[in-house]
Structure formats: structure tokens, C-alpha cells
Design a protein around this motif. Sequence first.
Motif, PDB file in Angstrom:
ATOM      1  N   ALA A  52     -60.589  16.296  48.284  1.00 34.29           N
ATOM      2  CA  ALA A  52     -61.812  16.896  49.044  1.00 34.29           C
ATOM      3  C   ALA A  52     -61.806  18.193  49.657  1.00 34.29           C
ATOM      4  O   ALA A  52     -62.412  18.934  49.946  1.00 34.29           O
ATOM      5  N   ARG A  53     -60.280  18.415  49.895  1.00 32.11           N
ATOM      6  CA  ARG A  53     -59.895  19.456  50.565  1.00 32.11           C
ATOM      7  C   ARG A  53     -59.314  20.483  49.928  1.00 32.11           C
ATOM      8  O   ARG A  53     -58.746  21.525  50.274  1.00 32.11           O
ATOM      9  N   GLY A  54     -59.439  20.349  48.580  1.00 32.95           N
ATOM     10  CA  GLY A  54     -58.806  21.477  47.683  1.00 32.95           C
ATOM     11  C   GLY A  54     -58.086  20.626  46.234  1.00 32.95           C
ATOM     12  O   GLY A  54     -58.574  19.762  46.107  1.00 32.95           O
ATOM     13  N   VAL A  55     -57.070  21.420  46.029  1.00 27.94           N
ATOM     14  CA  VAL A  55     -56.505  20.867  44.665  1.00 27.94           C
ATOM     15  C   VAL A  55     -54.810  21.096  44.967  1.00 27.94           C
ATOM     16  O   VAL A  55     -54.278  21.811  45.572  1.00 27.94           O
ATOM     17  N   VAL A  56     -54.185  19.936  44.236  1.00 24.90           N
ATOM     18  CA  VAL A  56     -52.774  19.925  44.393  1.00 24.90           C
ATOM     19  C   VAL A  56     -52.065  19.882  42.961  1.00 24.90           C
ATOM     20  O   VAL A  56     -52.971  19.201  42.083  1.00 24.90           O
ATOM     21  N   PRO A  57     -51.123  20.368  42.715  1.00 31.13           N
ATOM     22  CA  PRO A  57     -50.603  20.111  41.147  1.00 31.13           C
ATOM     23  C   PRO A  57     -50.191  18.810  40.889  1.00 31.13           C
ATOM     24  O   PRO A  57     -49.466  18.011  41.888  1.00 31.13           O
ATOM     25  N   THR A  58     -50.262  18.277  39.699  1.00 35.44           N
ATOM     26  CA  THR A  58     -49.952  17.077  39.200  1.00 35.44           C
ATOM     27  C   THR A  58     -48.175  17.136  39.065  1.00 35.44           C
ATOM     28  O   THR A  58     -47.881  18.099  39.176  1.00 35.44           O
ATOM     29  N   SER A  59     -47.694  16.063  38.642  1.00 27.34           N
ATOM     30  CA  SER A  59     -46.095  16.332  38.233  1.00 27.34           C
ATOM     31  C   SER A  59     -45.916  17.021  37.231  1.00 27.34           C
ATOM     32  O   SER A  59     -45.229  17.974  37.355  1.00 27.34           O
ATOM     33  N   ALA A  60     -46.820  17.354  36.045  1.00 29.00           N
ATOM     34  CA  ALA A  60     -46.611  18.065  35.319  1.00 29.00           C
ATOM     35  C   ALA A  60     -46.975  19.698  35.664  1.00 29.00           C
ATOM     36  O   ALA A  60     -46.257  20.695  35.192  1.00 29.00           O
ATOM     37  N   GLY A  61     -47.954  19.880  36.490  1.00 30.25           N
ATOM     38  CA  GLY A  61     -48.256  20.944  37.177  1.00 30.25           C
ATOM     39  C   GLY A  61     -47.029  21.651  37.993  1.00 30.25           C
ATOM     40  O   GLY A  61     -46.763  22.830  38.065  1.00 30.25           O
ATOM     41  N   ARG A  62     -46.687  20.708  38.731  1.00 28.36           N
ATOM     42  CA  ARG A  62     -45.221  21.239  39.369  1.00 28.36           C
ATOM     43  C   ARG A  62     -44.251  21.731  38.558  1.00 28.36           C
ATOM     44  O   ARG A  62     -43.725  22.612  39.039  1.00 28.36           O
ATOM     45  N   ILE A  63     -43.906  21.154  37.595  1.00 32.41           N
ATOM     46  CA  ILE A  63     -42.881  21.530  36.440  1.00 32.41           C
ATOM     47  C   ILE A  63     -43.288  22.866  35.964  1.00 32.41           C
ATOM     48  O   ILE A  63     -42.533  24.006  35.969  1.00 32.41           O
ATOM     49  N   LEU A  64     -44.689  22.897  35.740  1.00 32.93           N
ATOM     50  CA  LEU A  64     -44.952  24.496  35.227  1.00 32.93           C
ATOM     51  C   LEU A  64     -44.902  25.454  36.279  1.00 32.93           C
ATOM     52  O   LEU A  64     -44.646  26.627  35.962  1.00 32.93           O
ATOM     53  N   HIS A  65     -45.509  25.117  37.280  1.00 37.17           N
ATOM     54  CA  HIS A  65     -45.308  26.052  38.504  1.00 37.17           C
ATOM     55  C   HIS A  65     -44.041  26.625  38.877  1.00 37.17           C
ATOM     56  O   HIS A  65     -43.781  27.807  38.980  1.00 37.17           O
ATOM     57  N   ALA A  66     -43.114  25.838  38.855  1.00 39.15           N
ATOM     58  CA  ALA A  66     -41.596  26.066  38.868  1.00 39.15           C
ATOM     59  C   ALA A  66     -41.208  26.884  38.075  1.00 39.15           C
ATOM     60  O   ALA A  66     -40.395  27.995  38.334  1.00 39.15           O
ATOM     61  N   ALA A  67     -41.401  26.604  36.837  1.00 39.63           N
ATOM     62  CA  ALA A  67     -40.915  27.402  35.618  1.00 39.63           C
ATOM     63  C   ALA A  67     -41.629  28.866  35.521  1.00 39.63           C
ATOM     64  O   ALA A  67     -41.237  29.675  35.384  1.00 39.63           O
ATOM     65  N   ALA A  68     -42.876  28.659  35.781  1.00 42.37           N
ATOM     66  CA  ALA A  68     -43.970  29.803  35.711  1.00 42.37           C
ATOM     67  C   ALA A  68     -43.393  30.916  36.823  1.00 42.37           C
ATOM     68  O   ALA A  68     -43.412  32.229  36.527  1.00 42.37           O
ATOM     69  N   SER A  69     -43.210  30.545  38.004  1.00 45.95           N
ATOM     70  CA  SER A  69     -42.811  31.490  39.221  1.00 45.95           C
ATOM     71  C   SER A  69     -41.599  32.098  38.971  1.00 45.95           C
ATOM     72  O   SER A  69     -41.664  33.394  38.955  1.00 45.95           O
ATOM     73  N   ASP A  70     -40.662  31.542  38.388  1.00 47.48           N
ATOM     74  CA  ASP A  70     -39.597  32.307  38.050  1.00 47.48           C
ATOM     75  C   ASP A  70     -39.551  33.149  36.871  1.00 47.48           C
ATOM     76  O   ASP A  70     -39.039  34.338  37.125  1.00 47.48           O
ATOM     77  N   GLY A  71     -40.528  32.741  35.757  1.00 48.58           N
ATOM     78  CA  GLY A  71     -40.607  33.772  34.696  1.00 48.58           C
ATOM     79  C   GLY A  71     -41.531  34.911  35.174  1.00 48.58           C
ATOM     80  O   GLY A  71     -41.102  36.023  34.626  1.00 48.58           O
ATOM     81  N   ILE A  72     -42.718  34.651  35.698  1.00 47.57           N
ATOM     82  CA  ILE A  72     -43.387  35.760  36.027  1.00 47.57           C
ATOM     83  C   ILE A  72     -42.790  36.738  37.015  1.00 47.57           C
ATOM     84  O   ILE A  72     -43.069  37.968  36.970  1.00 47.57           O
ATOM     85  N   GLY A  73     -41.983  35.993  38.155  1.00 44.67           N
ATOM     86  CA  GLY A  73     -41.427  36.893  39.074  1.00 44.67           C
ATOM     87  C   GLY A  73     -40.254  37.963  38.289  1.00 44.67           C
ATOM     88  O   GLY A  73     -40.233  39.128  38.589  1.00 44.67           O
ATOM     89  N   GLY A  74     -39.570  37.423  37.328  1.00 49.48           N
ATOM     90  CA  GLY A  74     -38.482  38.234  36.654  1.00 49.48           C
ATOM     91  C   GLY A  74     -39.174  39.335  35.715  1.00 49.48           C
ATOM     92  O   GLY A  74     -38.810  40.474  35.503  1.00 49.48           O
ATOM     93  N   ILE A  75     -40.498  39.009  35.346  1.00 46.55           N
ATOM     94  CA  ILE A  75     -41.383  40.139  34.437  1.00 46.55           C
ATOM     95  C   ILE A  75     -41.685  40.973  35.234  1.00 46.55           C
ATOM     96  O   ILE A  75     -41.680  42.290  34.932  1.00 46.55           O
ATOM     97  N   ASP A  76     -42.137  40.683  36.336  1.00 47.18           N
ATOM     98  CA  ASP A  76     -42.977  41.519  37.350  1.00 47.18           C
ATOM     99  C   ASP A  76     -41.935  42.725  37.711  1.00 47.18           C
ATOM    100  O   ASP A  76     -42.045  43.791  37.922  1.00 47.18           O
ATOM    101  N   LEU A  77     -40.706  41.927  38.072  1.00 48.92           N
ATOM    102  CA  LEU A  77     -39.484  42.912  38.716  1.00 48.92           C
ATOM    103  C   LEU A  77     -39.144  44.058  37.465  1.00 48.92           C
ATOM    104  O   LEU A  77     -38.952  45.081  37.798  1.00 48.92           O
ATOM    105  N   ALA A  78     -38.940  43.365  36.448  1.00 44.44           N
ATOM    106  CA  ALA A  78     -38.920  44.311  35.244  1.00 44.44           C
ATOM    107  C   ALA A  78     -39.698  45.363  35.023  1.00 44.44           C
ATOM    108  O   ALA A  78     -39.382  46.642  34.883  1.00 44.44           O
ATOM    109  N   LEU A  79     -41.064  45.083  34.958  1.00 41.24           N
ATOM    110  CA  LEU A  79     -41.976  46.320  34.985  1.00 41.24           C
ATOM    111  C   LEU A  79     -42.131  47.060  36.275  1.00 41.24           C
ATOM    112  O   LEU A  79     -42.219  48.119  35.708  1.00 41.24           O
ATOM    113  N   ARG A  80     -41.864  46.535  37.321  1.00 42.06           N
ATOM    114  CA  ARG A  80     -41.686  47.428  38.488  1.00 42.06           C
ATOM    115  C   ARG A  80     -40.539  48.458  38.294  1.00 42.06           C
ATOM    116  O   ARG A  80     -40.859  49.723  38.848  1.00 42.06           O
TER     117      ARG A  80
END
Length: 317
Positions: A52-80
Motif C-alpha cells: 500500500a505504501r510503495g514497493v520493496v524488492p523480493t529476495s531475488a530483487g535484493r540479489i540483483l540490486h546488490a550486484a547491479a549497484s556495484d556493477g553500474i557504479g564501476g561502469i559510471d566511474l570508468a565513464l566519468r
Amino acid sequence: MTLDDLRVFIAVCRAGSLSAVARDLSCTQSAVSQHVKRLERELSVSLLERHARGVVPTSAGRILHAAASDGIGGIDLALRRLRDLVRGESGWVRVTTGATTVRHFMADAIVGFRRRYPQVTLEFQTASSSRACFDALAADDLDLAWVTIGAPVRGIEQRPVADLRWVLAVTPDDPLAAKRRASLADLASAQLIRPPEASSSRTQLDAALAAAGLCPEGHTSVADWDTALLLTELGVGQAVVPELPGWRETGPPGLRLVPVPELPKLSVGWAVRRWDALSPLARAFADTVAADCASGGGGAVPPQVRPGQGASRAARV
């Protein structure tokens, strides 16, 4: 899936709301939902749970969120870093920090940095706590975060720059104003004004009080240290705050700062995703701030390491 799909998914997990991300990206909620659905179709798993108050990641979503945050962060740093190499001494340095940090720790360093790099844009994004700074640093295209140094954080490197002693701010007519130093017993009997509960400084303060067997009952929480001082002036209570740069010589007008030597000093400094991936400009700014603190700028005390080794509306200068 695309990098944009992952970036939007990270933003949704952090905000806990599809509509909030849609507003930030100036698009429709349906467009945001399509990014998430594309990931779910490709992975054949549900990534978000809707409440009712929004969305939260599922267990699978938490796995993807942790991995994606690290990966996207590294790519963005390289591009910068690549963009900075192409531009030379022009570009951006993006910093996330608390509301009053720039005034108390970085004012002189900003002036010196701008004289040295007049074509560089500094962008400051305010966060409510060190935890919020870590989250923003991991999820956004940011270079540096000024935080209270604490326990290790996965995917984040922390480097202390200054150690701050705790002081009790009182009005001149307060009985404690005549004391050369305040004891923990004085804190136990005071109407304390403390940092917000979610902040690292509050956590460390409460831990020190608890270790001494003290648990003050009457207290007020504030969003920042400047507000704590204002409430002290208004007679709400006594603020227990770190001694910020610029206060050591004269202190805030209209208040007396009484040292509390029994409390361990609060360490503050820089947090980054990877020091060796920082752009030359971001490293130069971090070193400028650290050098200013090390030289005693404003009264900050250097820690026992060499400095520089080892979402909200943004302000730009």
C-alpha cells in the motif's frame, strides 16, 4: 536488459516508489514499470513486491540490486574518468554530504580549489545521514561523500580526515557554563539535544553513553548540528555536538561550549567507491579539503593517519 533498466531498478529499490522515480526522471510511472518488467521477463522472476505504501524488492530483487549497484557504479566511474581525461581540467566533481558540512569543513578548500580549477563545476547533494550518503554514493554518479567514519560498508572505502571532540553547548546563564569540562554524569542530568537517531554520530554517542551505564531520558533530536545550537539558544535544552571547525577559538555567538573529554572523538572524512578509480579532479578536491583540515583550518584535529592516503536538490558552484 539494458543499463537503463538496471539504473531504473536501482532507483526504485532505493526510493521504494515507482511514482517517485518517475517524477525524478520526468517520465510516466508506466515507463518506469516497463523497465522493471523487462528485467523480470528476462530473468523469469519477480523482483518487486507491491504494498500500500510503495514497493520493496523480493529476495531475488535484493540479489540483483546488490550486484547491479556495484556493477553500474564501476561502469559510471570508468565513464566519468574517461570523460575527465578527454576534457583535461574541465569537468565535474560531485559530492554528497550533510546539510551543514560545506559551511563547517569545506568553505576555504572550495575557494582554493576554484582558484586552481576555475573551469570545474562542483556539485553538492545533501543527504540526511552518513547511511544516506553511502546509499547515494553506491547508486548515483557521485564521486565523494563526506561522512562520519564508522564500521566498514560493503563496496565503500572510508578515509578519516579529522577527529572532533564532543562538547556540550549551553547558554551563558546555564550552571554548566562555569565548568571547564562536563562529565558524563552532567549529560545524564541534562535535557540533551542530540543528532537524529538514524545518524552515525548519534549511534556512536549513544553507544558511549550506554557503555558508561547512562541512558538520558529527556532529549530532542534534530536534523543537523546548527539546528541543535539554535534550539539551545532558545532554551530548549543543551546540545551535545562535535566541536566543528571555526568553533575552537570563539565558539558560536551567545553560547558556551564545554568539552566532554570522556566521550571518544568523532572521526569524519571521505568515503568513495574506489580510490584508485577516482578522477584526477575528484582526488584533487578530496586532497584539498584534507590538507585544509590537516593544517588546522578552522580547528579540526587531524587523525592518526595522513589525510588523502590509504537525493535532494543539488547545489553547484
